[in-house]
Design a protein around this motif. Structure first.
Motif, PDB file in Angstrom:
ATOM      1  N   ARG A  71      -0.183  13.017   8.163  1.00  0.00           N
ATOM      2  CA  ARG A  71       0.430  14.119   7.649  1.00  0.00           C
ATOM      3  C   ARG A  71      -0.124  13.926   5.991  1.00  0.00           C
ATOM      4  O   ARG A  71      -0.679  13.064   5.442  1.00  0.00           O
ATOM      5  CB  ARG A  71       1.800  14.091   7.674  1.00  0.00           C
ATOM      6  N   PRO A  72       0.035  15.083   5.368  1.00  0.00           N
ATOM      7  CA  PRO A  72      -0.535  14.969   4.070  1.00  0.00           C
ATOM      8  C   PRO A  72       0.617  13.993   3.088  1.00  0.00           C
ATOM      9  O   PRO A  72       1.553  13.868   3.174  1.00  0.00           O
ATOM     10  CB  PRO A  72      -0.107  16.372   3.250  1.00  0.00           C
ATOM     11  N   GLY A  73      -0.259  13.245   2.371  1.00  0.00           N
ATOM     12  CA  GLY A  73       0.379  12.184   1.472  1.00  0.00           C
ATOM     13  C   GLY A  73      -0.084  12.616  -0.079  1.00  0.00           C
ATOM     14  O   GLY A  73      -0.263  13.761  -0.216  1.00  0.00           O
ATOM     15  N   PRO A  74      -0.183  11.724  -0.924  1.00  0.00           N
ATOM     16  CA  PRO A  74       0.265  10.262  -0.761  1.00  0.00           C
ATOM     17  C   PRO A  74       1.829  10.113  -0.636  1.00  0.00           C
ATOM     18  O   PRO A  74       2.622  11.162  -0.831  1.00  0.00           O
ATOM     19  CB  PRO A  74       0.016   9.657  -2.029  1.00  0.00           C
ATOM     20  N   ALA A  75       2.266   8.777  -0.190  1.00  0.00           N
ATOM     21  CA  ALA A  75       3.512   8.632  -0.030  1.00  0.00           C
ATOM     22  C   ALA A  75       4.246   9.491   1.026  1.00  0.00           C
ATOM     23  O   ALA A  75       3.747   9.975   1.741  1.00  0.00           O
ATOM     24  CB  ALA A  75       4.359   8.464  -1.496  1.00  0.00           C
ATOM     25  N   THR A  76       5.424  10.283   0.635  1.00  0.00           N
ATOM     26  CA  THR A  76       5.844  11.001   1.547  1.00  0.00           C
ATOM     27  C   THR A  76       5.475  12.363   1.575  1.00  0.00           C
ATOM     28  O   THR A  76       5.297  13.138   2.843  1.00  0.00           O
ATOM     29  CB  THR A  76       7.681  11.337   1.089  1.00  0.00           C
ATOM     30  N   GLY A  77       4.774  12.749   0.600  1.00  0.00           N
ATOM     31  CA  GLY A  77       3.730  14.136   0.752  1.00  0.00           C
ATOM     32  C   GLY A  77       4.453  15.197   1.265  1.00  0.00           C
ATOM     33  O   GLY A  77       5.339  15.599   0.979  1.00  0.00           O
ATOM     34  N   LEU A  78       3.971  15.665   2.601  1.00  0.00           N
ATOM     35  CA  LEU A  78       4.425  17.024   3.079  1.00  0.00           C
ATOM     36  C   LEU A  78       4.678  16.533   4.598  1.00  0.00           C
ATOM     37  O   LEU A  78       4.094  16.587   5.452  1.00  0.00           O
ATOM     38  CB  LEU A  78       3.683  17.996   3.144  1.00  0.00           C
ATOM     39  N   PRO A  79       5.992  15.872   4.726  1.00  0.00           N
ATOM     40  CA  PRO A  79       6.431  15.336   5.931  1.00  0.00           C
ATOM     41  C   PRO A  79       5.908  16.010   7.320  1.00  0.00           C
ATOM     42  O   PRO A  79       5.819  15.051   8.196  1.00  0.00           O
ATOM     43  CB  PRO A  79       7.818  14.708   5.757  1.00  0.00           C
ATOM     44  N   GLN A 101      -2.327   6.246   2.618  1.00  0.00           N
ATOM     45  CA  GLN A 101      -2.566   7.285   3.146  1.00  0.00           C
ATOM     46  C   GLN A 101      -3.087   8.531   2.329  1.00  0.00           C
ATOM     47  O   GLN A 101      -2.400   8.422   1.114  1.00  0.00           O
ATOM     48  CB  GLN A 101      -1.708   7.958   4.186  1.00  0.00           C
ATOM     49  N   ASP A 102      -4.000   9.254   2.835  1.00  0.00           N
ATOM     50  CA  ASP A 102      -4.428  10.461   1.746  1.00  0.00           C
ATOM     51  C   ASP A 102      -5.203   9.889   0.631  1.00  0.00           C
ATOM     52  O   ASP A 102      -5.394   8.616   0.276  1.00  0.00           O
ATOM     53  CB  ASP A 102      -3.114  11.187   1.390  1.00  0.00           C
ATOM     54  N   THR A 156       1.020  -1.081  -0.066  1.00  0.00           N
ATOM     55  CA  THR A 156      -0.077   0.142   0.022  1.00  0.00           C
ATOM     56  C   THR A 156       0.794   1.223  -0.009  1.00  0.00           C
ATOM     57  O   THR A 156       0.389   2.316  -0.576  1.00  0.00           O
ATOM     58  CB  THR A 156      -0.977   0.073   1.280  1.00  0.00           C
ATOM     59  N   GLY A 184       1.115   7.976   8.060  1.00  0.00           N
ATOM     60  CA  GLY A 184       0.462   7.233   6.785  1.00  0.00           C
ATOM     61  C   GLY A 184       1.397   6.280   6.299  1.00  0.00           C
ATOM     62  O   GLY A 184       0.963   4.955   6.213  1.00  0.00           O
ATOM     63  N   GLY A 185       2.573   6.507   5.732  1.00  0.00           N
ATOM     64  CA  GLY A 185       3.460   5.287   4.879  1.00  0.00           C
ATOM     65  C   GLY A 185       3.863   4.266   6.145  1.00  0.00           C
ATOM     66  O   GLY A 185       4.248   3.210   5.630  1.00  0.00           O
ATOM     67  N   GLY A 186       4.157   4.699   7.342  1.00  0.00           N
ATOM     68  CA  GLY A 186       4.384   3.576   8.034  1.00  0.00           C
ATOM     69  C   GLY A 186       3.066   2.884   8.560  1.00  0.00           C
ATOM     70  O   GLY A 186       3.081   1.712   8.848  1.00  0.00           O
ATOM     71  N   CYS A 241       0.593   1.954   6.457  1.00  0.00           N
ATOM     72  CA  CYS A 241       0.669   1.102   5.516  1.00  0.00           C
ATOM     73  C   CYS A 241       1.458  -0.141   5.669  1.00  0.00           C
ATOM     74  O   CYS A 241       0.776  -1.153   5.403  1.00  0.00           O
ATOM     75  CB  CYS A 241       1.432   1.827   4.219  1.00  0.00           C
ATOM     76  N   LEU A 242       2.654  -0.094   6.356  1.00  0.00           N
ATOM     77  CA  LEU A 242       3.444  -1.288   6.548  1.00  0.00           C
ATOM     78  C   LEU A 242       2.865  -1.800   7.843  1.00  0.00           C
ATOM     79  O   LEU A 242       3.263  -3.149   8.071  1.00  0.00           O
ATOM     80  CB  LEU A 242       4.789  -0.790   6.676  1.00  0.00           C
ATOM     81  N   GLY A 263       8.472  11.137  -4.481  1.00  0.00           N
ATOM     82  CA  GLY A 263       7.360  10.847  -3.641  1.00  0.00           C
ATOM     83  C   GLY A 263       6.900  11.793  -2.518  1.00  0.00           C
ATOM     84  O   GLY A 263       5.832  11.589  -1.908  1.00  0.00           O
ATOM     85  N   GLU A 294       5.504  15.789  -2.093  1.00  0.00           N
ATOM     86  CA  GLU A 294       4.726  16.813  -2.957  1.00  0.00           C
ATOM     87  C   GLU A 294       5.941  17.512  -3.619  1.00  0.00           C
ATOM     88  O   GLU A 294       6.848  18.112  -3.233  1.00  0.00           O
ATOM     89  CB  GLU A 294       4.007  17.490  -2.063  1.00  0.00           C
TER      90      GLU A 294
END
Ligand SMILES: Cc1ncc(C[n+]2csc(CCOP(=O)(O)OP(=O)(O)O)c2C)c(N)n1
Ligand SMILES: Cc1ncc(C[n+]2csc(CCOP(=O)(O)OP(=O)(O)O)c2C)c(N)n1
Ligand code: SF4
Ligand code: SF4
Ligand SMILES: [Mg+2]
Ligand SMILES: [Mg+2]
Lengths: 566, 285, 285, 566
Positions: free
Chosen positions: D293-301, A317-318, A273, D266-268, D270-271, A420, A422
């Protein structure tokens, strides 16, 4: 339909049940009959109890039957579990060790006969011979299939198996029982195929050239098929160290320009995911097969379920756009896989295909013509020379439809930056609030185009006031149930979903307005029902839910629907 | 002729001033220029962390991916197009922590990619937690009683896994580092340079001068990097003296060289072939 | 007195007859009986795979967890209650594939748990794909052209990571295996036994007789397992002769011994203390 | 409210903005004032632009204001970005390097003054002194706070900082500007606290003793707080190799009998989803904090979002019960964490708490009394001696409410068997279809009890025809917006959700019937809106959505609501 019979072979894992089943299915197919076969097995390699069940007819049959005409019991449990499934005239063929004296039980001395054939490994062929004889198939057809199956094993083995087949035929000729199915309508426009192979072929017919995966039932079979094809076609199947690696491998490969696929099941999908989100924010096309099985966690690893729909739609997420499809047959699997590749690349979003153990491992007779290979593959990749000024190339240029030109790294002067985090239009990290809004909206605006690509669900007798609703692999079980119900005087319709996300809520709202809805789903909470409520505000529905790891049988759907309608 | 200037990029560098990453960045640019590889012919792949930001700070194709996953992206990209020149920039947390399993497997595959680990023995971007390479006893906000795990030894581990090119660099010695990067990029197979990189903001133990006082160049000792057993022995040195340079080197076939279908063309160079597919479908009947 | 019979359990064994797992199961029962550990005093933790099923086949407390994650469950359980006797049963895919990162870190922590890897060099339960330890060239349905990655060497890797107890066993030699398990369980710290285990259904290369013809017992050669460098050298042997026995052993403090709050009581033995908490809250004002 | 002023300190990362902000907040607190402070920073360690913003009043304030009275600019970007936020009478205090001549801009020579104080690291204290002087705070209060903050650094440093504080006061006294806030209402019943610390305290007050985590913004702060407390209390914080290990560590620890927590983003998360399923099927209680926090993926950490609601409710394969909560303030965070531990253990299901960067990192003034420490913790663990016959113990015994007795491994004669496969009552693998149904239903029937435990959402003016609906950290921003709207003559109510799953649909259906609904959410798709549709069939709502990584400000909600109502 002039006939509709079912044969079940039950025994321990390791006894060769699947081989027997596959050979039988091939012979029936070469006799010009329609077949449908399911494969039920435990999560173990030897022992326990498993079965293979074939349904045969002169008309297409696409769901398993709850009634058995011939039950071949290679272990005692087969009798115990399945005797009650026999039709009135049904018979049991059983091996010596647990022979019991009942009228419809026939002793078949497999060990003895195989000794006669000269090798005990021929006992499966003898079993096949007996069944084929009892169904009226000529020995010639079996011999053709044996040739195909055993030719690689050498002449000696082949001869022994021929002999075994004949011994089986001879032995069975002494029974009064014979179904006398017609055997002379061979039609080479049809083949037998399961869902896994159909998906694999769909991937090839999409110019997919790379797959990475980590083994997991019931998803591995898609990769096994691709591996087998990869001997003839430039295709790499990479076994990754885990599912995280698998999904990121295909993101990397797709980024580099090759269409790529992975295949996993629930727990593996969990681990993917985060990568799903990476594909989304980097706008890298990927196709992910999630072959469902019952959970949570390890659950029932070799069984079937339709219980990951909400998960694949909402996970990572998101918010971000993605495609979700669920084919209901090998034909749909082949077509939808192509559609997934096409749309994933067109919109630069991930596409997920939900299949399951039932669809992946069951054999269906289909028209070969359905497997059309396109002459060309439309590519959406932009080459350097098509760019006005490659030096000014921006991977995430804002556009009206959200789709930016996709150039491949190191394919020319354009520099391709992907992250990855933003990012701004050029692909560099950006924390700017305005840019963030623009980028979220850029990704979301694609939904407007995406939803136009969704096919409306297939409908049967949709004018009825009562509608069954299902999705994915249960298609033909529900369809058959609706036929039976209609025949029994109940006016009922059926809506079958394959295109699930973006959810075609407009079309659906119209279809279901003022209807009595009965959700037929392979999960505990009616996940499509909840999705329909979420998307359309429709509030009430009844449910026929099954979550014991086994596929739907038409008659049990009928029974439950009748109970609901009482 | 490619010059370092070709690699300049206007995007603001976001590292702390004095950070050891600057030495790595400049050694990388110089090596690439000297190797005559132009920015449009290089792909940098990175994970998340201060090290992971590296590709943003020079002009090049890049995939700045997820924490821990850089090697998996690089592997996929290389299999799809093995003509790509790929360098992976990763941090000690990124590569040996979250990405530990991918590290193992990239080595086992021997995929032709160069891995530069910016090893500052700390989680920099997340503000100073212990990393797998933190020395025992190091205290942080999250390790109030100090680190008690055995530090991860990337050099020993890479050797145990069968890596054919294992080196250690120091961001304070860019001349040596540049040489190492050039050799690593030229090596056909998976090459690792674990680079000692002071984090001036969070690692107050393994500072610039701490490293400086311990590192020595194996070349100065006429070390020859061709014995695995010697290399393993050397790899255990840390507290007194820290060896840098090429620790082990062995020629062998790289992953994509062993894959038959790639012998003639990169995967991406093939053409869609409907005729062949029709044959396949005929065969399964 | 604890006997092997105390460990009997009526749950049907689901392995193939002839499987190497049976030898491991019986060696384990015997060792535990001889160590006078009763079934209610042992916790078996396992992942998913044929090896992962082991705990079902004997009477004991058990946590049959997720594919690849057995060591992480064991670590949590041990930290919560370090009085537990924990043995982990894992497969080569489970432990070195999916669980590779946890393997690295369990070794680094030196948590006092015994790891038995049922290494059949294949994915058994999923019906025969290559595993990290599969030899190069092995062909399977999914590896049509044979394995091309360097096999994962668990012994070398454990050594590189600083493991204080590294052994190799063979399920065909239960007498030796029993001895090894007893020593491993008694060892205070993380102990690994990589156990060669023939898979009669899927591994047609590394068969019972294949192993039999290669294994030898290090004890027979008066090998002394106290030199890391010797151990590393020995760990490289495979194709001609395969050493079994204890390959390396070193005493050191285990993880929970190094954690101050655990010196007096296991975490679980503490009592909830509202007075202390009130103090804490006062302090933050 | 007699006054309501805001101060913003902007500058580069590494300049000590947060230290300045924290000290100021402490001083205002010790003056008896209510404060609320937000913390805005980029994902970098030095440079860039960040700010700390404090709102101060004589009445409780719990959301940031869009207007600034004093803007302290330690870099030029602060002026550029934030000048427009100044109130009519607002002033800018700015450091020499980028001083510009405007009436409301005052030059503050920090470098020069700190040289005078004898050390350039005192420049932050000088800045603090200046602001405190301009707001009318006595120097004595600052000195107390400095003592507390710098005592560990030695007498010399402390002296220099005292001197610096005075220099700042002196310098500021030459300005005409002075807000003259009251400074003599110190009330030691109040403290300043952020969401992270409140969660950490909530965990301690639940007898949680083990945490495992992998660092990730904005989740690490919860663990940092627990680490700090662990010096006084037997508590272990384990840093895992990754999030997969973290969640499985706590499952292992909880299985062994210790209440356990993890915290990720979020990303964590997922795991962790596969582990979530393991906790569910093994019925092991765990508490998971997902700091959004904003995503997707790393997004705005390092920024904030409310966009993982659907994900945490639907994630992991197959269906299973779980709890999901989202506190709206430190008070709620403290209480909900305890509730999560209690319910997770009572029902033996995982509990997830959604917080976010805004709640975790913002300081709120709360009544100390809210942080009540319970005298006892109710445990649901069964001891061997409570069992009739330990030898017959079955971990998954079927019961009416789905809850089986939970005994700990190796705690007596009872053998405890747990597996992530589907299992029978004794914990052994079972593939039986009937058993599967029973076990799925056993887990699901818990939902009936669970839903009874859900608090109904907090309501404000719920009789109004127009209702704003929000969840989690936006509570006070929306509440304040509703106050402003009502004051401006708009009759509007507000519903604030903390208990989100199982969704209390009965209570909600009643609340929202025939109302105009305005969803106020920190995500792009209105995830709670969709959930309400799914659960209640409610079909229409308007939205005020924010997803640029920044928290809600009351006035922007007002503006958008007014637009909707126009
Ligand atoms: C799945 C996941 N977990 C955690 C994080 C948070 N995270 C970002 S950078 C980082 C560590 C960085 O340390 P390192 O890799 O050593 O790089 P450095 O900053 O020191 O260069 C972590 C834990 C993340 N982004 N994703
Ligand atoms: C996350 C996840 N991925 C994949 C699987 C499927 N799976 C079950 S067992 C297994 C491999 C078993 O191999 P090994 O660990 O070597 O054990 P063996 O059966 O050989 O003893 C795999 C891949 C799973 N259960 N979970
Ligand atoms: S925090 Fe450390 S590693 Fe990161 S940029 Fe600053 S000095 Fe470099
Ligand atoms: S498949 Fe192999 S490992 Fe599994 S039980 Fe059978 S022989 Fe043993
Ligand atoms: Mg680092
Ligand atoms: Mg194995």
């Amino acid at each position: 339909m002039t006939f509709d019979i079912s044969i079940k072979i039950g025994g321990e894992a390791g006894q060769g049940i699947q081989t027997v089943g596959n050979i039988l299915t091939s012979v029936f197919q070469s006799a010009g009959l329609y077949t449908m076969a399911i494969n039920d097995f435990e999560s173990r390699v030897r022992g326990g109890h498993s079965f293979f069940q074939i349904r045969i007819s002169d008309k297409p049959v696409n769901a398993p039957s709850h009634k058995i005409d011939i039950l071949m019991a290679l272990n005692q449990l087969t009798c115990k579990y399945h005797e009650k499934e026999l039709t009135k005239d049904g018979i049991i063929l059983s091996d010596a060790r647990f022979f019991s004296e009942k009228d419809n039980i026939h002793f078949i001395p497999l060990t003895e006969l195989s000794a006669k054939a000269g090798d005990k490994i021929t006992s499966n062929t003898i079993a096949v011979g007996i069944i084929l004889s009892l169904t009226g198939m000529p020995v010639r057809l079996l011999e053709d299939v044996l040739k195909f199956s055993f030719q690689k094993k050498g002449k000696d083995i082949l001869e022994k198996n021929f002999k075994a087949a004949e011994l089986g035929y001879d032995f069975a000729s002494k029974f009064k029982y014979n179904l006398n199915l017609p055997a002379d309508n061979f039609d080479n426009s049809r083949i037998n195929i399961n869902g896994s192979k159909a998906i694999a072929l769909g991937a090839l017919a999409s110019d997919c050239r790379f797959a990475s995966f980590y083994p997991m039932s019931p998803a591995t079979s898609v990769m096994k098929n691709l591996s087998a094809f990869s001997k003839d076609i430039p295709f790499i199947v990479e076994q990754a160290e885990d599912e995280i690696a698998a999904v990121n491998n295909i993101i990397g490969a797709s980024f580099a320009g090759v269409r790529s696929i992975t295949s996993t099941s629930g727990g593996g999908f969990c681990l993917m995911t985060e990568g799903l989100g990476l594909a989304a924010i980097t706008e890298t096309p990927v196709v992910i097969i999630n072959a469902q099985r019952p959970g949570p966690a390890t659950g029932l690893p070799t069984r079937t379920a339709q219980a990951d729909l909400q998960f694949v739609i909402k996970s990572s997420q998101d918010d971000f756009p993605r495609f979700v499809f669920a084919p209901g047959s090998p034909e749909e699997a082949f077509k939808i896989t192509q559609k997934a590749f096409y749309l994933s690349e067109k919109y630069q979003v991930p596409a997920i295909i939900l299949t399951d153990q039932y669809l992946n491992d069951s054999l269906f007779t289909i028209e070969k013509g359905v497997l059309t290979i396109p002459e060309n593959i439309k590519s959406f990749i932009i080459e350097d020379k098509e760019l006005e000024n490659p030096e000014l190339y921006k991977r995430y240029k804002l556009t009206k439809n959200g789709i930016s030109q996709r150039v491949l790294p190191c394919s020319g002067k354009a520099i391709v930056r992907v992250t990855g985090n933003e990012h701004d239009e050029s692909g560099h990290i950006s924390e700017d609030a305005e840019n963030r809004n623009k980028m979220v909206n850029k990704r979301f605006v694609k939904m407007e185009g995406m939803i136009q690509e969704m096919s409306s669900p297939e409908t049967f007798n949709k004018e009825s006031d009562i509608l069954m609703i299902g999705w994915g692999s249960s298609k033909y079980a529900i369809k058959e149930a609706s036929d039976i119900l209609i025949e029994s005087g109940i006016d009922i319709g059926y809506i079958h979903f394959t295109d699930l996300w973006p959810f075609p809520f407009d079309m659906v709202t119209d279809l279901i307005k003022n209807k009595k809805l009965i959700m037929v789903e392979g999960n505990r909470s009616s996940q499509l029902g909840l999705l329909i409520m979420e998307q359309t505000g429709e509030r009430f529905f009844e449910t026929v839910l099954k979550y014991n790891g086994r596929p739907f049988y038409p008659n049990e759907i009928c029974k439950q629907v009748k109970k609901i309608l009482e | 002729m490619v010059t370092v200037k070709d690699y300049e990029c206007s995007f603001e560098n976001k590292w702390c001033s004095g950070c050891g990453n600057f030495g790595i960045l400049s050694a990388m640019k110089e090596s690439l220029a000297e190797l005559e590889i132009s920015p449009d012919n290089i792909l940098l792949v990175s994970g998340i962390g201060q090290a992971g930001k590296t590709p943003h700070f020079m002009k090049c194709n890049m995939f700045h991916s997820l924490h821990g996953r850089a090697l998996t992206i690089a592997t996929g990209a290389k299999l799809a197009n093995h003509n790509l020149n790929i360098i992976v920039n990763s941090g000690d947390g990124d590569c040996y922590g979250e990405g530990g399993n991918h590290f193992i497997n990239a080595v086992r595959r021997n995929i032709d990619v160069t891995l530069l680990v910016h090893n500052n023995q700390i989680y920099g971007l997340t503000k100073g937690q212990a990393s797998p390479t933190s020395d025992q006893g190091m205290k942080t906000n999250l390790q109030q009683n100090g680190v008690i795990s055995e530090p991860f030894n990337p050099v020993s581990t890479a050797l145990a896994l069968g890596c054919g090119f294992v080196a250690r660099g120091f961001s304070g010695n860019t001349t040596q580092l540049k040489k190492l990067i050039k050799e690593a990029v030229n090596y056909r197979g998976f090459s690792i340079i674990d680079i000692l990189q002071p984090c001036v903001s969070f690692n107050k133990i393994n500072t610039y001068s701490w490293y400086k006082s311990k590192v020595y160049d194996l070349e100065d000792e006429n070390y020859s990097p061709d014995s695995l057993e010697n290399a393993f022995k050397i790899s255990r040195l840390w507290n007194e003296k820290i060896p840098t340079g090429i620790i082990y080197k062995e020629e062998k076939l790289s992953y994509t060289e062993k894959i038959k279908v790639l012998n003639r063309h990169a995967l991406i160079e093939n053409n869609y072939n409907p005729e062949k597919l029709k044959e396949v479908i005929l065969n399964i009947a």
